[in-house]
Design an enzyme around this catalytic site. Sequence first.
Site, PDB file in Angstrom:
ATOM      1  CE  LYS B  57      -3.678   2.378   0.728  1.00  0.00           C
ATOM      2  NZ  LYS B  57      -3.747   3.040  -0.511  1.00  0.00           N
ATOM      3  CB  ALA B  82     -11.336  10.608  -4.830  1.00  0.00           C
ATOM      4  CB  ILE B  83      -8.397   5.847  -1.819  1.00  0.00           C
ATOM      5  CG1 ILE B  83      -8.704   4.752  -2.314  1.00  0.00           C
ATOM      6  CG2 ILE B  83      -7.342   5.472  -0.297  1.00  0.00           C
ATOM      7  CD1 ILE B  83      -9.869   4.444  -2.119  1.00  0.00           C
ATOM      8  CG  ASN B 140       1.931   6.134  -6.713  1.00  0.00           C
ATOM      9  OD1 ASN B 140       2.150   6.899  -8.142  1.00  0.00           O
ATOM     10  ND2 ASN B 140       1.287   6.204  -6.176  1.00  0.00           N
ATOM     11  CB  CYS B 143      -1.203   9.251  -6.462  1.00  0.00           C
ATOM     12  SG  CYS B 143      -2.345   8.981  -5.374  1.00  0.00           S
ATOM     13  CE  LYS B 178       1.628   1.958  -9.886  1.00  0.00           C
ATOM     14  NZ  LYS B 178       0.161   1.545  -9.277  1.00  0.00           N
ATOM     15  CG  ASN B 205      -1.432   5.472 -10.982  1.00  0.00           C
ATOM     16  OD1 ASN B 205      -2.147   5.226 -10.779  1.00  0.00           O
ATOM     17  ND2 ASN B 205      -0.433   5.473  -9.749  1.00  0.00           N
ATOM     18  CB  THR B 206      -6.396   5.241 -11.987  1.00  0.00           C
ATOM     19  OG1 THR B 206      -5.186   5.829 -11.394  1.00  0.00           O
ATOM     20  CG2 THR B 206      -5.743   4.217 -11.154  1.00  0.00           C
ATOM     21  N   GLY B 257      -4.997  -3.246 -16.137  1.00  0.00           N
ATOM     22  CA  GLY B 257      -6.426  -3.778 -16.124  1.00  0.00           C
ATOM     23  C   GLY B 257      -6.702  -5.509 -16.669  1.00  0.00           C
TER      24      GLY B 257
END
Lengths: 251, 315
Positions: B57, B82-83, B140, B143, B178, B205-206, B257
């Site tokens: 995480k 949207a954590i 990362n 994000c 990332k 990433n997203t 995906g």
Amino acid sequence: MHKKVKYRILYNSQIADRTYRMRLSGDTGDIKAPGQFINIALPGFYLRRPISVCDWDQEGLDIIYKVVGDGTRLMSELSEGFELDVLTGLGNGFDLSAVKKGETAVLVGGGVGVPPLYGLAKRLMAEGVSVKAVLGFNESPQMFFEKEFSELGAEVHITTVDGSAGIKGFVTDAMKELSFDHYYCCGPMPMLRAVHRLCREKGAEGELSFEARMGCGFGACMGCSMETLSGTKRICKDGPVFKSGEVSFDD
Amino acid sequence: MTERSGAKKGSGLRDMSVCLGDWRLDDPVIPASGTFGFGYEFSEYYDINMLGSIALKGTTREPRYGNPLPRIAECREGLINAIGLQNPGVKKVMEEELPKLRSVFHKPSIANISGFSIDDYVYTASCFDELPDIGILEINISCPNVHGGGMAFGQDPAQAASVCEAVKRSCKKPVYMKLSPNVTDITAIASACEAAGADGLVLINTLLGMRIDPRTGKKVVSTGAAGFSGPAVKPIAVRMVYQVYEAVNIPIIGVGGIETADDVIEMMYAGASAVEVGAANLVDPYACYDIIRELPLKMEEYGIDRLSDIIGKAH
């Protein structure tokens, strides 16, 4: 496969306005306590639908759900024999040991917060606990399970917001005069807040079951986190049931 | 889903191992950061030692509650989230979460590190750098759910390079950046990271998405725009991995995906040395288990003896 099971629909029928009862047959070995939920995969929908367990036995379980969107609408159209991919035995559930034989528990439910209290009432009464049920609805067409709770031998109080059945008002209006040793509550957030406040004033301890839009339902995504007095908790995994002393509604 | 008991046949003959630099993984399947917590809770479903590794995480220097609820909205073939990097902060992660993971997982894991300044990244990365059971530092810079950091570093080649350089300078472990897909040219960012000393890349990433409830006209998640992932984004991820593979000479972990063994094979043909499985874990806790059981069957079907042979072979 631990916790992931196939459940077959035995029946799926409407019991109130937009409200359906579904009986599923399959392995219920992972369900340990009333207030736990299952997470149902629906064909054509990416995320699962979390629904609390109303009651269960060795052969299967009952759920009661309300049609609120496209997923639950599809659920309401599924017929007998259809097989569902389900994660079962999720969440912590209510603590039956919080109330002792001979004591009185009040079970307070609003709308589709009522179902898990049925399985709870049944098991509390089997332990010799005296049960008072306060069931709140918006209006009488949405009412269900008054008879079922009565048949268990519970003292049932109905409230409706529009006064079309029972006491006109909210569950708290029926609770004011009741005496009890412990409370269990499941319903929408404003109801949880009001019940929590009233019971605090009465000096009563209890447990509240929360609802939230979930991603996974088993603790992985942090989509349903909630601040509590004992830190950040996941409603799906650490809950959905929290002790009254643990939650804070900022009031 | 395939028959779970069927994978035994041939599984001993097929070599699923892959390498990320000097680190040899038993198989290329890694749960993606943010979809697997700190791993240990999944051991109530299966023995997680079958995983190639685990991307932990996302962790920041200080604890973060994250964004207000609702944080999740369903989409066709995916979801937006949207954590907001909810995590207990690096100190608690090291003191409380990692010991629990160690008790059930006996391979190196991948630390995922986020920050709001270069200092943050260096601080948090340096903490993980001391741990013997961290295999890779995944930085990362992508994000989409936090302001004033996160993705901002991943949208500009010079800023991406400066984060990478700073972390490389203070850490010994391999540094994988990332990357965000929310850029005009991902190869420019990838090349800048490589030039700044990155040991590898993780992408994607997203994607930034949004959902509006047609009944109310209101945005469904609290932040409005949020990260879109799930099978719908796979073609974008495959394309970007393919492009980046041509642009750099460092290993790529492909993400986006992936739900099946076929998806893993496709991503590896595009150029991924390993893959991360994200959204699929949220729909099915057995997603990675199923993929790893299915991989040898697919390898046999396609005549692949060693999975590492196919990396980048679509080029």
